[in-house]
Design a protein around this motif. Structure first.
Motif, short mmCIF file in Angstrom:
data_model
loop_
_atom_site.label_atom_id
_atom_site.label_comp_id
_atom_site.label_asym_id
_atom_site.label_seq_id
_atom_site.Cartn_x
_atom_site.Cartn_y
_atom_site.Cartn_z
N VAL A 138 0.83 -1.21 0.00
CA VAL A 138 0.00 0.00 0.00
C VAL A 138 0.86 1.26 0.00
O VAL A 138 0.65 2.17 -0.80
N LEU A 139 1.84 1.32 0.90
CA LEU A 139 2.56 2.57 1.14
C LEU A 139 3.67 2.79 0.11
O LEU A 139 4.52 1.92 -0.10
N ALA A 140 3.65 3.98 -0.51
CA ALA A 140 4.70 4.29 -1.49
C ALA A 140 4.79 5.78 -1.74
O ALA A 140 3.77 6.46 -1.92
N ASP A 141 5.99 6.28 -1.72
CA ASP A 141 6.34 7.55 -2.37
C ASP A 141 7.73 7.35 -2.95
O ASP A 141 8.41 6.37 -2.65
N LYS A 142 8.16 8.26 -3.82
CA LYS A 142 9.40 8.00 -4.56
C LYS A 142 10.63 7.99 -3.65
O LYS A 142 11.64 7.38 -3.98
N ASP A 143 10.53 8.65 -2.48
CA ASP A 143 11.67 8.66 -1.56
C ASP A 143 11.87 7.31 -0.89
O ASP A 143 13.01 6.92 -0.61
N SER A 144 10.77 6.60 -0.63
CA SER A 144 10.87 5.38 0.18
C SER A 144 10.51 4.10 -0.56
O SER A 144 10.70 3.01 -0.02
N ALA A 145 10.00 4.18 -1.79
CA ALA A 145 9.58 2.99 -2.53
C ALA A 145 10.27 2.95 -3.89
O ALA A 145 10.46 3.98 -4.53
N THR A 146 10.62 1.76 -4.32
CA THR A 146 11.26 1.59 -5.62
C THR A 146 10.21 1.45 -6.72
O THR A 146 9.02 1.27 -6.46
#
Length: 853
Positions: free
Chosen positions: A274-282
């Motif tokens: 569920v959780l994603a932003d470009k800083d923390s997710a590939t």
């Protein structure tokens, strides 16, 4: 202790009683959560058998029939109720302790929130019930809890009432109008951030969409919401399937055994998906979220509205829904790259399962612990069987079959045979032989020989199929194999492109009117889940890489070129000869880097060399020590001799912001670091300048080949930055787990004490221990057996905490037959040690005993 007993498909019997409605009243209060379950029960057929309900870790407080106390007998795992009544209301009052439930089945706590997981047999940890998928009931649920601590009270269906109560309590009442089995029940209570949106269906109904995430993570929920809306639109346009409730909810929790769960209208997800932003997710994380959100949404029809009669039919919903989510991803993105990802799962994981002690058909004949059959065979091979049906029928007839399936079985619990019957009846295609795919375990091997007769201008392919014996003893009869081929002439022109109906043990196919011997691209797009045995020459593989119309076939040819080179060098090492790589192979990979018409993501796949685990699956017995040397040599030679092209590619693509470009640039960086340590500074520079997690993690991965001061420095920086972000720390743990160095195991042991690690959290366990066992092939299989002991120690600890997770990460330890006698002996000794553990779970007992047998 009595040994767990297997259940058999052949012994299936319809339930003696049916429950049409159930009202559940939850008073959530920590260690003594109280539940009152009121059910409408009706006897099925002419018999006087007692009503037998199942339950686990439940404190029974009262039992009433039609409002009066009733007699019953409690025995291990069961409640036996003697009654002469054919129809009655049953009320069961009980209590349980969600805080003590570390198995994460039934009702449990996840970071201060109440949560449920009922598939496959978790509902029996909530109340005594007919916990089987062929009992479909209408659910009405009332939840009472402290309002300040648990402001959101969620369950299946539509919200029908809320209210305030004395003592700071409040309640919510939910009603699901669609009959469902107990495994689809869900309850969540907690304090979350909420992202809301809406979707207008094709019939112009407004559906409220809600994504609940832990406080502070709202900005990471937008991609999941967008993926949900894409899924709903796609299912309408491709399958003509519309959502049926007023609200669709997703709740992300950190403590979860699976990826996600399709509970009707209230999907519970692992935060990873569920959780994603470009800083923390590939970029891979983004793709995974889109795929899994789609998968769980598509279950609304293929699994929820039509469900399984019994758990042996699990592939009915899972194989079909994996096929649907694969098609969703392919329609939205690169069809070739998505197909390659699916093929990798089959060849690297499912083929291993088929050749190991847990081999089973996609519809198993027997089980001891159902959780053990949530496997790549049931899911991914099941999807390949659906894909083959789609190939044989074509899109139009396949969709007619889907429509007939829903018309016949909406609201029912059915079998795999029912699905195949709908496909056959709608299309007119006889699928009698094809159904053998459901009942035969093992991976078929297709042996191919070719012959060209220049005098008759005839090219002949002779195909033979066989399946090795498997532990389940299933019969091995010829299968209906759709075998996709392309014949390519010397100029690179396609002269034949068709699917062969391969149905006999041995079958000859002739192609007339050919003026020259063609190059045959066989089993294109992995048209059937089989092992292809054909003696390709280097020239043929290079020709396919250059000219095949299928992008997947180009990738398959590159894998074959790399693999051939590795195995030839293993033989050279065994003969004490110097290693060598054919320059034509180097030229083929250089050609990929210089190609202007190839998709960058496809180029990245071709340059991602097969893993050690993938190579092991290509052989019956592996010389592991020489394999390690040979693979490292071939990767290194390709990297060194393509250095200029790799460096130019990385330079040209640096700063370009799209996923396909990043994938090519980052595999280029990985290979350059293999060339020379001087390129480590390029990885360090990328890490320092990265504006996204994909590039940060790729830089660390490139430096993860061996310990170095630079690696340690960047790993420390990464840890300090992301220490309070669990999903990112999982990536950090996984990097430690894949370090191919003798210090690896000692490092992993020390990380058990890390503040971000917990044995109670499945994500942490999988990232540190599961990744090590499954992906760090050479350190896990150390000659001294330290890797085996490390895994066994962790499994023994997990046996009492979370047996599901323990049983899933044990897989590399039970697949020992391809290794040398010394390693086999060490692995077997650890399995015997696990078997001696007091209170060994059914999950582990089944896998260990089958391996040792």
């Amino acid at each position: 202790m009595s040994q767990p007993q297997a259940k058999f498909l052949k012994d299936y019997q319809a339930p003696d009683f049916h429950i049409s409605h159930i009202n559940l009243d939850f008073s959530l209060a920590g260690k003594e959560t109280k539940i009152v379950a009121t059910s409408k029960v009706k006897r099925q057929g002419q018999h006087k058998a007692p009503l037998i309900l199942v339950g686990d870790d439940i404190v029974l407080q009262a039992l009433l029939i039609n409002g009066s106390p009733a007699s019953y007998t409690e025995r291990t795992g069961e409640l036996v109720i003697d009654t002469e009544l054919d129809e009655f209301e049953l009320q069961i009052s009980s209590s349980l302790d969600p805080e003590a439930n570390t198995s994460l089945e039934g009702l449990y706590m996840s970071d201060g929130a109440y949560c449920t997981q009922c598939e496959a047999e978790g509902f029996r940890r909530i109340t005594y019930f007919l916990d089987r998928p062929d009992v479909l009931a209408i659910y009405t649920v009332r939840i009472t809890a402290d309002k300040q601590a648990f402001p959101y009270l969620l369950s299946n269906g539509n919200l029908i009432e809320t209210g305030e109560l004395d003592g700071g309590l409040h309640f919510a009442q939910w009603h699901d109008p669609f009959p469902k089995p107990a495994y689809l029940f869900a309850l969540v209570a907690g304090d979350f951030d909420l992202l809301e949106d809406e979707f207008t269906t094709c019939s112009n109904r407004k559906v409220k969409l809600q994504v609940y995430v832990d406080k502070g993570n709202l900005h990471k929920a937008h991609h999941a919401m967008a993926s949900l809306k894409k899924s709903m639109a796609w299912d309408e346009s491709r399958f003509n399937l519309e959502y049926d409730l007023d609200v669709y909810m997703i709740v992300a929790v950190d403590f979860f055994n699976m990826g996600a769960m399709e509970n009707k209208g209230l999907n519970v997800f692992n935060t990873k998906f569920v959780l994603a932003d470009k800083d923390s997710a590939t970029d891979d994380d983004y793709h995974g979220i889109e795929s899994v959100v789609g998968h769980e949404y598509f279950h609304n029809w293929t699994g929820n509205r039509v469900t399984c009669r019994d758990w042996f039919q699990l592939s009915l919903k899972e194989g079909l829904t994996v096929f649907r989510d694969q098609e969703f991803s392919s329609d939205l993105g690169s069809r070739a790259v998505n197909r390659i990802h699916a093929i990798k799962v089959m060849k690297n994981q499912q083929f291993a399962e088929d050749s190991g002690p847990m081999a089973h058909p996609i519809r198993p004949e027997s089980v001891i612990e159902m959780n053990n059959f949530y496997t790549v065979t049931v899911y991914n091979k099941g999807a390949e069987v659906i894909r083959m049906m789609h190939t044989l029928l074509g899109e139009t007839s396949f969709q007619k079959g889907m429509a007939l399936y829903f018309e016949r079985h909406d609201g029912q619990a059915v079998t795999c045979d029912d699905f195949v019957a709908a496909m056959q009846d709608a299309s007119g295609v006889d699928l009698t032989q094809f159904k053998r795919w459901y009942s035969q375990a093992g991976t078929p091997q297709v042996d191919v020989t070719e012959e060209f007769n220049s005098q008759t201008s005839t090219y002949t392919l002779t195909l033979g199929q066989s399946i090795p014996a498997t532990p389940d003893g299933s019969a091995k009869l010829p299968l209906h194999i759709p075998f996709d081929i392309e014949l390519i002439d010397n100029d690179g022109q396609s002269i034949v492109n068709k699917v062969l109906d391969f149905t006999e043990a041995k079958q000859v196919f002739e192609f007339k009117g050919l003026t020259q011997k063609p190059v045959a691209s066989l089993l294109q797009d992995f048209s059937a889940p089989v092992k292809l045995c054909f003696d390709y020459s280097v020239e043929q593989l290079v020709h396919i890489m250059r000219y095949a119309s299928s992008e997947v076939a180009k990738w398959e040819a590159s894998v074959a070129l790399f693999s051939q080179s590795v195995w030839q060098n293993v033989e050279r090492l065994q003969a004490q000869q110097a290693m060598f790589i054919d320059p034509r192979i180097i030229d083929a990979f250089k050609g990929v880097l210089l190609a202007e018409d190839l998709d960058k993501a496809l180029m990245a796949e071709i340059l991602t060399m097969p893993s050690a685990g993938s190579l092991i699956e290509q052989t019956q017995a592996v010389d592991l020590d020489n394999l390690a040397l040979a693979r490292e040599f071939v990767v290194g030679e390709i990297a060194c001799q393509c250095e200029d092209e790799l460096a130019a590619t990385v330079r040209a693509l640096t700063g370009v912001d799209d996923a396909a470009t990043r994938s090519l640039k980052n595999i280029g960086l990985y290979l350059l670091v293999k060339v020379d340590n001087s390129y480590s500074s390029l990885a360090s520079e990328q890490f320092d300048q990265a504006s996204n997690m994909t590039d940060s993690l790729a830089a660390l991965t490139a430096l993860n080949a061996e310990p170095s001061a630079m690696r340690e420095q960047l790993m420390t920086q990464f840890e300090q930055k992301w220490l309070k972000t669990p999903l990112v720390m999982d990536k950090w743990f996984a990097l430690h787990a894949t370090l191919n160095h003798t210090c690896c195991i000692d490092t992993l042991k020390s990380l058990f004490e890390h503040e971000a690690f917990s044995f109670n959290n499945p994500n942490r366990v999988r990232s540190l221990i599961g990744v090590f066992a499954a992906m760090n092939t050479f350190e896990f299989h150390r000659k001294d057996g330290a890797g085996y002991q490390f895994l066994a120690d962790a499994i023994i600890k997990l046996n009492t905490l979370n047996p599901q997770v323990a049983a899933r990460i044990i897989t590399p330890l039970i697949q020992f037959k391809k290794f040398d006698q010394q390693r086999q002996s060490l692995m077997i000794s650890q399995l015997k040690r696990i078997l001696q553990v007091d209170g060994l779970s059914k999950d582990l007992y089944e896998k260990v005993t089958k391996a040792l047998a």
